[in-house]
Scaffold this active site. Sequence first.
Site, PDB file in Angstrom:
ATOM      1  N   ASN A  36      18.808  -5.095   7.883  1.00  0.00           N
ATOM      2  CA  ASN A  36      19.269  -4.355   7.450  1.00  0.00           C
ATOM      3  C   ASN A  36      19.890  -3.108   8.508  1.00  0.00           C
ATOM      4  O   ASN A  36      19.297  -2.038   9.135  1.00  0.00           O
ATOM      5  CB  ASN A  36      17.346  -3.458   6.938  1.00  0.00           C
ATOM      6  CG  ASN A  36      17.424  -2.354   5.879  1.00  0.00           C
ATOM      7  OD1 ASN A  36      18.416  -1.469   6.245  1.00  0.00           O
ATOM      8  ND2 ASN A  36      16.492  -2.006   5.074  1.00  0.00           N
ATOM      9  N   TYR A  56      10.660   0.903  -1.410  1.00  0.00           N
ATOM     10  CA  TYR A  56       9.130   2.370  -2.204  1.00  0.00           C
ATOM     11  C   TYR A  56       9.486   3.846  -1.285  1.00  0.00           C
ATOM     12  O   TYR A  56       9.237   4.620  -2.356  1.00  0.00           O
ATOM     13  CB  TYR A  56       8.088   1.814  -1.383  1.00  0.00           C
ATOM     14  CG  TYR A  56       7.981   0.260  -2.222  1.00  0.00           C
ATOM     15  CD1 TYR A  56       7.137   0.029  -3.319  1.00  0.00           C
ATOM     16  CD2 TYR A  56       7.041  -0.782  -0.860  1.00  0.00           C
ATOM     17  CE1 TYR A  56       6.828  -0.893  -3.667  1.00  0.00           C
ATOM     18  CE2 TYR A  56       7.270  -1.647  -1.313  1.00  0.00           C
ATOM     19  CZ  TYR A  56       7.126  -2.634  -2.901  1.00  0.00           C
ATOM     20  OH  TYR A  56       6.671  -3.887  -3.039  1.00  0.00           O
ATOM     21  N   ASP A  61       6.740  -4.647  11.230  1.00  0.00           N
ATOM     22  CA  ASP A  61       6.550  -5.259   9.952  1.00  0.00           C
ATOM     23  C   ASP A  61       6.181  -4.164   9.047  1.00  0.00           C
ATOM     24  O   ASP A  61       5.245  -3.203   9.750  1.00  0.00           O
ATOM     25  CB  ASP A  61       5.884  -6.497   9.996  1.00  0.00           C
ATOM     26  CG  ASP A  61       5.378  -7.708   8.549  1.00  0.00           C
ATOM     27  OD1 ASP A  61       6.603  -7.335   8.062  1.00  0.00           O
ATOM     28  OD2 ASP A  61       4.421  -7.456   7.783  1.00  0.00           O
ATOM     29  N   HIS A 118       6.161   6.289   8.646  1.00  0.00           N
ATOM     30  CA  HIS A 118       5.556   5.647   9.666  1.00  0.00           C
ATOM     31  C   HIS A 118       6.131   4.704  11.028  1.00  0.00           C
ATOM     32  O   HIS A 118       5.601   4.798  12.080  1.00  0.00           O
ATOM     33  CB  HIS A 118       4.662   4.005   8.791  1.00  0.00           C
ATOM     34  CG  HIS A 118       6.429   4.026   7.649  1.00  0.00           C
ATOM     35  ND1 HIS A 118       6.577   4.579   6.977  1.00  0.00           N
ATOM     36  CD2 HIS A 118       6.331   2.278   7.555  1.00  0.00           C
ATOM     37  CE1 HIS A 118       7.111   3.904   6.354  1.00  0.00           C
ATOM     38  NE2 HIS A 118       7.360   2.683   6.231  1.00  0.00           N
TER      39      HIS A 118
END
Length: 221
Positions: free
Chosen positions: A12, A155, A72, A181
């Site tokens: 990514n 999301y 993760d 986060h």
Amino acid sequence: MNAITIVIATRNKGKTAEIRELLKDYPVEIKDVTDFGPIPEPMEDGKDFDENAYKKAHFTARVLGLPALADDSGLEVEALGGAPGVHSARYAGPDADDVKNNEKLLQAMAGKSNRRARFVCVLSLAVPTGPALTYEAVCEGEITHELRGTHGFGYDPVFYYPPLGKTFAEMTLEEKSSVSHRGKALREFRDEFDKVMVWLRQRLEEEKRMLVGDICQHDHS
């Protein structure tokens, strides 16, 4: 002082850019797995984010022989008992894309009044022989009733962050990085990066010594 190469265990480019920007003042060269041609995919079958992040980081470090940073991360929705959780990327099936995952989530949340959710990110920096450093952070928010915004990925269009009154997908990269986060975990990582560099150099020296020891043993055998 020689720059240390750190491989981000991702394909990514958005993630790679985010991390490269964050560490731009340090003597590190940031690459990702797309810089190395085809390499096998790690098994992401850990029971939690922590285990998956370590598996990805250690696998990539071992395959490429370089320190690797993996994260993760995923979404935990209270009304869904913490789902999608570690299955966030494959929530709507093994070949699902962001659109399908978001559709499935909005369907699962239809009619639910409790929209509380949180993004979790665990970062793991591993060296080829195995030891790793771990950083963890969360961001609390709510699930919207429809997609909002066009930035970001995953999301982001359904995750509403009340203090800024926007979904992640409505934020600029700077805004998102300041509250997300992953942004929080990466800042914690960056704020300790002097210590991280010391740790990395020590580990890499150890690996070199072990390697030299192995070669000497082979010479004598």
